[in-house]
Design an enzyme around this catalytic site. Structure first.
Site, PDB file in Angstrom:
ATOM      1  N   GLU A  45      -2.119   0.837  13.371  1.00 24.74           N
ATOM      2  CA  GLU A  45      -3.278   1.202  12.559  1.00 24.74           C
ATOM      3  C   GLU A  45      -4.579   1.014  13.332  1.00 24.74           C
ATOM      4  O   GLU A  45      -5.508   1.805  13.217  1.00 24.74           O
ATOM      5  CB  GLU A  45      -3.296   0.307  11.308  1.00 24.74           C
ATOM      6  CG  GLU A  45      -4.503   0.493  10.421  1.00 24.74           C
ATOM      7  CD  GLU A  45      -4.385  -0.299   9.133  1.00 24.74           C
ATOM      8  OE1 GLU A  45      -3.673  -1.329   9.138  1.00 24.74           O
ATOM      9  OE2 GLU A  45      -4.972   0.115   8.121  1.00 24.74           O
ATOM     10  N   GLU A  92       0.853  -1.188   0.000  1.00 26.29           N
ATOM     11  CA  GLU A  92       0.000   0.000   0.000  1.00 26.29           C
ATOM     12  C   GLU A  92       0.894   1.244   0.000  1.00 26.29           C
ATOM     13  O   GLU A  92       1.205   1.762  -1.037  1.00 26.29           O
ATOM     14  CB  GLU A  92      -0.948  -0.035   1.200  1.00 26.29           C
ATOM     15  CG  GLU A  92      -2.082   0.953   1.052  1.00 26.29           C
ATOM     16  CD  GLU A  92      -3.340   0.535   1.797  1.00 26.29           C
ATOM     17  OE1 GLU A  92      -3.413  -0.581   2.312  1.00 26.29           O
ATOM     18  OE2 GLU A  92      -4.275   1.351   1.846  1.00 26.29           O
TER      19      GLU A  92
END
Ligand code: BGC
Length: 865
Positions: free
Chosen positions: A767, A495
């Site tokens: 996260e 990502e």
């Protein structure tokens, strides 16, 4: 609190000496041009200058300044042929003072100095500083783009490309510059030595619209006689795999190089050596190098390339003429900031896991790569895999990297000690599993190299609570790990994109920790460049997900939030003016979506991403209706655009956006606020956003904060907010009479909380609130990064409220600060400092034995209340 002991120190470096009694010596130092020290290669027609005043006096203010600038040091010293001579300017301005001298040509070198008059006396002229202009017009580029002639399979990663060229230097050199850029990532060498200390050049921008070039002073690398330039080129963001859907060639299927070496001889004669006809290209030991997957390096292939970037190199086998290519040069821009090697870390331990992997632990989750020393037989292959965490059993865990291989393969050349570090890839890791290493792997054979954008550290925070200090450490490392040319969401999995929501959430904290002005100047230009014609803003910038991946509230609002917060942090009106059209376009887009209702009820929204507990909504869900969030951010963006208009002197537009804000606010109240002051949805994030964005009537604010605090209590002092609510949570509590609840949340150590990961041994921000669960199992591998900065947005509250050092929005850029610690007995002391454009602020307080003592340092030409 019985006693107060207040002590204001305005004596840089002089502790408590009484200012009035000392001979007041005034100096001027730390000269900056466009935020940088002696920058090379600017494209601003009128760069802005700044300086810091040193003085032992208290409350010292600048009353006037004088700047002079010249083409050479000799001219500057003699005060002749000046490009700019301001005379004595009565002004207290010492930051971002716009150059207004003779027009600056491409390549122009400028030497400048300043002197100041202050309330404590006058300074002498400062030491000279300099800047140099870059190639400011497309026609300044006479070199031609080159690329390799051989066919490549666009579906597969390709070996790196090697370009080389010999040229002759006939006379003694006075100065030489290399201007260079590429499609793909490059590394340049001159006579065998690496040019500069930047990595991942030319950086990542919206390549079709803006492509950065770099400028290097290579005078010292040249010699008379035959010289050689060599450049390696690899996939990078341009055509390597990008995004989690295995996209390749996002910006095109072919790499290309553009370089222009300009030599000025002592005689005055000039020579340009550019890429074009006569360049050779081939392949070498870098068999593959990609952002996500790592690198495959076969050192046996070095033999054929020994000295390939030196003039003595005579091998012709494997080299062929490069092709010239007709590619655009009209979108080249100078580079405000590059990625560098910032730190190296030694192994903390080397051990074997239960599954038998030999693992190096660096003790810190970081972004970069390893440097390996090795000796063994030719053909021996060493494999290095990277991981952020070990699993419950202590085994090497890479499932959360998803499709990213994050692996290095090094094949030994043999015959002596070898040192290897990769080139065009980076990894997010704390642990490295090593296999195939010949002989014992001792700690002196391997180290970790931390790479990130070369931002100056500006903020420091410590307090009397060790877990909070570790949290601050994790926030800082979250920033180091994710400010790699663009603000990425994460550095490890497939990502690593410029997610706009994450960036806006973290910006105020980021701007305290490090000087992010050059970093965001660049990135905001990409935000504007990638904004869609409709005004919608992509989920990620540079936008690699396509035009349909745009327009989520809280993400796209990056277009208004970051320029405004940037202006507050740096007092940079030019940046605000540059982004203002983008702000307007975004608000215009939402306005159209909302129509006459002023409620935004269409389109896709990420909502309060990763709120508690998405996976288990029956457990007191913290869910907040996405349309509610969309309208709240619409109001916020309208209000920020009104403020920007006002700051830019556009009174009519300010009034227009203010009216828009009021209309949205009224519609919001009608839709979501009951007569009794209850919000529907009744989530923490709902109250947080309504309070943070001023959407509630004055008389209902305290009550709303009380409801929010009650919800926190009900959850056993836990938060339930996600990416959008969390950044404002502590602030709205402490602003509305619920300070104790803010501390209850901050000091909570069980999930979900900021300190839960700290207790679990985190060294960066996770996260998810529960990336690793209490039983040491992991969250969903589909999305579980251990280095994601968004929840680190609490850092701003720790600086501004806990320590109590906050900028004043009425006098942006730390011209004036507010010193207002909000102590709680559980944290009996704190210290924060901030290195501003004026100099260093520090707040240091302690609360012990019933006495509260506060020490404040304020730099000259700034004030504090
Ligand atoms: C990213 C986030 C981002 C989110 C948006 C994730 O994959 O890692 O940080 O904001 O998607 O939904």
């Amino acid at each position: 609190m019985k006693n107060y002991l207040l002590c204001f120190v305005c004596l840089l470096g002089f502790g408590l000496a009484p200012g009035g009694l000392l001979a007041q010596k005034v100096g001027v130092q730390a000269l900056r041009c466009e935020y940088r020290e002696n920058p090379l290669g600017l494209d601003q027609a009128r760069p802005r200058l700044g300086w810091q005043i040193t003085s032992v006096g208290r409350g010292v203010r600048q009353t006037a300044y004088q700047v002079r600038a010249a083409r050479s040091l000799a001219d500057l010293k003699a005060g002749r042929n000046l490009l700019w001579e301001t005379g004595r300017v009565v002004s207290d301005r010492s930051v971002l003072v716009e150059y207004a001298g003779a027009p600056l040509a491409a390549r122009q070198q400028v030497y400048w100095q300043v002197r100041v008059w202050t309330t404590a006396g006058n300074s002498a002229w400062s030491q000279p500083a300099r800047w140099e202009m870059g190639l400011t017009a497309p026609t300044d580029w006479t070199a031609q783009w080159v690329r390799v002639p051989w066919p490549e399979d666009p579906k597969l990663p390709q070996p790196a490309q090697y370009f080389r060229h010999n040229f002759s230097v006939a006379e003694p050199v006075k100065a030489a510059r290399l201007y260079i850029t590429s499609h793909g990532l490059y590394e340049a060498f001159l006579n065998g030595r690496r040019v500069g200390d930047d990595y991942f050049t030319p950086g990542w921008t919206s390549y079709q619209k803006r492509l950065q070039y770099q400028v290097y002073d290579v005078t010292a690398l040249l010699k008379t006689g035959t010289n050689a330039l060599g450049v390696t080129l690899a996939e990078g963001w341009f055509r390597g795999e990008l995004g989690w859907q295995n996209n390749r060639n996002v910006y095109g299927p072919q790499l290309a190089l553009l370089g222009q070496l300009e030599i000025e001889y002592a005689s005055g004669r000039k020579q340009t050596v550019g890429t074009g006809d006569g360049w050779q290209c081939g392949q070498g030991p870098i068999r593959r190098s990609e952002i996500y997957d790592g690198e495959v390096y076969d050192a046996r292939q070095e033999a054929r390339l020994d000295g390939w970037a030196t003039a003595a190199y005579a091998t012709t086998e494997g080299w062929q003429p490069a092709q010239t290519a007709d590619l655009p040069k009209n979108h080249l821009v100078a580079t405000p900031l590059t990625v560098r090697k910032m730190l190296t870390l030694k192994p903390k331990q080397i051990f074997t896991t239960p599954q038998g992997d030999l693992v190096v632990d660096f003790g810190q989750n970081l972004t970069g790569w390893v440097r390996l020393q090795v000796q063994g037989p030719a053909g021996q292959a060493v494999r290095l895999r990277h991981a952020e965490v070990l699993d419950k059993q202590g085994n090497f865990y890479t499932a959360n990297l998803r499709g990213a291989k994050a692996e290095l393969q090094y094949t030994l050349r043999g015959g002596g000690p070898e040192t290897y570090e990769p080139h065009f890839t980076f990894m997010g890791f704390r642990y490295v599993a090593v296999s195939g290493y010949p002989g014992p792997l001792t700690p002196d054979r391997i180290e970790a190299v931390v790479l990130h954008s070369d931002m100056e550290q500006t903020g420091e925070f410590t307090c009397a609570h060790p877990l909070l200090n570790q949290l601050q450490h994790n926030i800082e490392w979250g920033q180091r790990g994710n400010f790699l040319d663009v603000p990425t969401d994460c550095p490890q999995r497939d990502e690593r994109l410029g997610w706009t929501g994450d960036a806006q959430a973290f910006f105020p904290t980021a701007a305290f920790n490090f000087n992010v002005a050059p970093f965001f100047t660049k990135w905001l230009a990409d935000v504007a460049a990638d904004q869609l014609p409709s005004g919608s803003v992509p989920f990620v910038v540079p936008n690699v997900l396509g035009p349909n991946s745009a327009g989520s509230s809280g993400w796209a609002d990056v277009a208004t939030i970051v320029p405004w917060e940037f202006y507050l942090a740096y007092d940079d009106l030019r940046l605000l003016a540059a982004q203002y059209p983008s702000m307007q376009k975004w608000v215009g887009y939402v306005r159209q979506q909302a129509g006459a209702s002023y409620l935004w009820r269409s389109g896709f929204h990420f909502g309060d991403w990763l709120y508690y507990n998405e996976a288990n909504p029956s457990a007191e869900p913290g869910y907040t209706d996405r349309e509610f969030i969309a309208t709240a951010f619409f109001a916020h963006s309208a209000r920020l655009t009104a403020r920007a208009a006002r700051a830019l002197g556009k009174a009519d537009e300010a009034a227009e956006y203010e009216t828009l804000y009021q209309n949205i606010r009224a519609a919001f109240q009608k839709e979501y606020l009951t007569g009794a002051g209850r919000l529907s949805p009744h989530s923490q994030t709902a109250y947080v956003l309504a309070l943070a964005f001023g959407l509630l009537p004055q008389e209902q604010q305290a009550q709303a904060a009380a409801r929010l605090a009650a919800d926190v209590k009900k959850r056993g002092n836990h938060l339930s907010t996600g990416f959008l609510g969390t950044p404002y949570l502590a602030q709205v509590l402490s602003d509305h009479g619920q300070l104790t609840t803010a501390y209850d949340l901050l000091l909570q150590t069980t999930y979900p909380s900021w300190l839960y990961p700290v207790k679990m041994g985190a060294t960066t921000i996770w996260e998810r609130w529960d990336g690793q669960k209490t039983d040491s199992t992991f969250q969903d591998v589909g999305m579980n990064s251990f280095n994601h900065y968004a929840y680190g947005a609490i850092g701003h509250w720790m600086y501004t409220n806990l320590a109590g050092l906050a900028l004043d929005p009425e006098q942006p850029g730390y011209r004036h600060v507010r010193v207002a610690p909000r102590p709680d007995a559980r944290v009996p002391g704190a210290r924060a400092s901030y290195q501003s454009a004026y100099g260093r602020f520090e707040v240091d307080w302690a609360w012990a034995n019933g006495t509260f003592s506060l020490k404040v340092t304020v730099p000259p030409n700034a004030t504090a209340t």
